[in-house]
Motif scaffolding. Sequence first.
Motif, PDB file in Angstrom:
ATOM      1  N   UNK A 174       0.826  -1.209   0.000  1.00  0.00           N
ATOM      2  CA  UNK A 174       0.000   0.000   0.000  1.00  0.00           C
ATOM      3  C   UNK A 174       0.863   1.262   0.000  1.00  0.00           C
ATOM      4  N   UNK A 175       1.992   1.225   0.690  1.00  0.00           N
ATOM      5  CA  UNK A 175       2.903   2.374   0.670  1.00  0.00           C
ATOM      6  C   UNK A 175       3.394   2.621  -0.755  1.00  0.00           C
ATOM      7  N   UNK A 176       3.735   1.549  -1.454  1.00  0.00           N
ATOM      8  CA  UNK A 176       4.176   1.682  -2.856  1.00  0.00           C
ATOM      9  C   UNK A 176       3.031   2.185  -3.734  1.00  0.00           C
ATOM     10  N   UNK A 177       1.807   1.729  -3.432  1.00  0.00           N
ATOM     11  CA  UNK A 177       0.639   2.182  -4.185  1.00  0.00           C
ATOM     12  C   UNK A 177       0.481   3.696  -4.064  1.00  0.00           C
ATOM     13  N   UNK A 178       0.601   4.232  -2.847  1.00  0.00           N
ATOM     14  CA  UNK A 178       0.394   5.673  -2.652  1.00  0.00           C
ATOM     15  C   UNK A 178       1.511   6.497  -3.265  1.00  0.00           C
ATOM     16  N   UNK A 179       2.707   5.931  -3.308  1.00  0.00           N
ATOM     17  CA  UNK A 179       3.804   6.628  -3.985  1.00  0.00           C
ATOM     18  C   UNK A 179       3.513   6.717  -5.483  1.00  0.00           C
ATOM     19  N   UNK A 180       2.991   5.646  -6.057  1.00  0.00           N
ATOM     20  CA  UNK A 180       2.602   5.686  -7.470  1.00  0.00           C
ATOM     21  C   UNK A 180       1.437   6.651  -7.702  1.00  0.00           C
ATOM     22  N   UNK A 181       0.525   6.716  -6.747  1.00  0.00           N
ATOM     23  CA  UNK A 181      -0.591   7.656  -6.817  1.00  0.00           C
ATOM     24  C   UNK A 181      -0.058   9.089  -6.939  1.00  0.00           C
ATOM     25  N   UNK A 182       0.937   9.393  -6.133  1.00  0.00           N
ATOM     26  CA  UNK A 182       1.552  10.724  -6.198  1.00  0.00           C
ATOM     27  C   UNK A 182       2.104  10.995  -7.594  1.00  0.00           C
ATOM     28  N   UNK A 217       1.486   9.436 -10.522  1.00  0.00           N
ATOM     29  CA  UNK A 217       0.568   9.301 -11.662  1.00  0.00           C
ATOM     30  C   UNK A 217      -0.632  10.235 -11.594  1.00  0.00           C
ATOM     31  N   UNK A 218      -1.158  10.470 -10.394  1.00  0.00           N
ATOM     32  CA  UNK A 218      -2.429  11.177 -10.243  1.00  0.00           C
ATOM     33  C   UNK A 218      -2.307  12.583  -9.670  1.00  0.00           C
ATOM     34  N   UNK A 219      -1.352  12.788  -8.765  1.00  0.00           N
ATOM     35  CA  UNK A 219      -1.300  14.073  -8.056  1.00  0.00           C
ATOM     36  C   UNK A 219      -0.324  15.064  -8.667  1.00  0.00           C
ATOM     37  N   UNK A 238      -8.473  29.381 -17.744  1.00  0.00           N
ATOM     38  CA  UNK A 238      -9.305  28.199 -17.565  1.00  0.00           C
ATOM     39  C   UNK A 238      -8.485  26.935 -17.357  1.00  0.00           C
ATOM     40  N   UNK A 239      -7.357  26.839 -18.074  1.00  0.00           N
ATOM     41  CA  UNK A 239      -6.473  25.674 -17.895  1.00  0.00           C
ATOM     42  C   UNK A 239      -6.020  25.548 -16.446  1.00  0.00           C
ATOM     43  N   UNK A 240      -5.641  26.678 -15.877  1.00  0.00           N
ATOM     44  CA  UNK A 240      -5.175  26.668 -14.491  1.00  0.00           C
ATOM     45  C   UNK A 240      -6.311  26.304 -13.533  1.00  0.00           C
ATOM     46  N   UNK A 241      -7.487  26.849 -13.787  1.00  0.00           N
ATOM     47  CA  UNK A 241      -8.652  26.542 -12.938  1.00  0.00           C
ATOM     48  C   UNK A 241      -8.975  25.046 -12.979  1.00  0.00           C
ATOM     49  N   UNK A 242      -8.981  24.491 -14.177  1.00  0.00           N
ATOM     50  CA  UNK A 242      -9.290  23.063 -14.325  1.00  0.00           C
ATOM     51  C   UNK A 242      -8.241  22.197 -13.616  1.00  0.00           C
ATOM     52  N   UNK A 243      -6.967  22.560 -13.767  1.00  0.00           N
ATOM     53  CA  UNK A 243      -5.886  21.798 -13.127  1.00  0.00           C
ATOM     54  C   UNK A 243      -5.977  21.919 -11.608  1.00  0.00           C
ATOM     55  N   UNK A 244      -6.318  23.109 -11.122  1.00  0.00           N
ATOM     56  CA  UNK A 244      -6.475  23.333  -9.677  1.00  0.00           C
ATOM     57  C   UNK A 244      -7.567  22.412  -9.132  1.00  0.00           C
ATOM     58  N   UNK A 245      -8.711  22.359  -9.835  1.00  0.00           N
ATOM     59  CA  UNK A 245      -9.805  21.488  -9.402  1.00  0.00           C
ATOM     60  C   UNK A 245      -9.412  20.022  -9.414  1.00  0.00           C
ATOM     61  N   UNK A 246      -8.680  19.618 -10.451  1.00  0.00           N
ATOM     62  CA  UNK A 246      -8.235  18.219 -10.550  1.00  0.00           C
ATOM     63  C   UNK A 246      -7.259  17.869  -9.424  1.00  0.00           C
ATOM     64  N   UNK A 247      -6.379  18.808  -9.099  1.00  0.00           N
ATOM     65  CA  UNK A 247      -5.415  18.577  -8.013  1.00  0.00           C
ATOM     66  C   UNK A 247      -6.127  18.474  -6.668  1.00  0.00           C
ATOM     67  N   UNK A 248      -7.109  19.353  -6.436  1.00  0.00           N
ATOM     68  CA  UNK A 248      -7.863  19.306  -5.178  1.00  0.00           C
ATOM     69  C   UNK A 248      -8.570  17.962  -5.025  1.00  0.00           C
ATOM     70  N   UNK A 249      -9.143  17.457  -6.114  1.00  0.00           N
ATOM     71  CA  UNK A 249      -9.812  16.148  -6.068  1.00  0.00           C
ATOM     72  C   UNK A 249      -8.863  15.062  -5.570  1.00  0.00           C
ATOM     73  N   UNK A 250      -7.623  15.078  -6.068  1.00  0.00           N
ATOM     74  CA  UNK A 250      -6.635  14.065  -5.666  1.00  0.00           C
ATOM     75  C   UNK A 250      -6.139  14.312  -4.241  1.00  0.00           C
TER      76      UNK A 250
END
Length: 231
Positions: free
Chosen positions: A101-109, A111-113, A126-138
């Motif tokens: 699970x520790x390795x999973x969360x490192x990959x999450x960082x 790939x996703x965050x 708008x690009x920045x706004x969309x990226x900000x929202x996507x980052x907050x979700x993660x």
Amino acid sequence: MNHQQEGDKQVKLFGFWPSPYVLKVIWALRIKGVEYDYIEEDLSNKSDQLLEYNPVHKKVPVLVYQGKPIAESEVIIQFIDEAWKDRGDPILPEDPYERAMARFWVRFLQDKLSPPIWKWFTTQGQQQEDAHGAAIDQLLVLEKELDGKRFFAGEKIGFVDLSLGPLSYVIPIYEEITGVKMITEEKLPSLSAWMGNFLSSPVVKDHLPPLDKLRLRLQAIREAFLNGKVK
């Protein structure tokens, strides 16, 4: 005078001062109490040694242990944990499931965050706004995983904390440069507290890059992106 212990002989780290990947390795070496020689690289004029030790990626960090090079920060951190298993606190959990699970969360960082955070910092409108929202979700996913714990590993810094660690000082700089907040106590209380705990921990607090110098470097990078000089 500090004498290197037997297992520390010929430990070298090739790095570059603003690199978060190098810093993660430094923190890991501190957790284990490993002494090492640090070699600062000029990445615009890489040394023959660096190219010899890391011919595949030609990047830092590279850890050299008894003449043998290891590249890639996450690989190096896991090596440090195993090579100095009997020293300091464990970096990865002993339990196989928790280790996975520790390795999973490192990959999450990775790939996703990291991608939306970087896009937020290097775009506008708008690009920045969309990226900000996507980052907050993660970040909300991480907030739930942290769930009020001091560190992701519990009471002490572990593998996931080391991987996320650079965000604790980089995000405030990003916020200052962009004028947009990302991590607040109201929205992300556990992550906000984790950032403070991480930065004030003995392993980390005296081993950070010069933040004023880093701020200037990041400001220049953002301007280069916004001016279309970097894609």
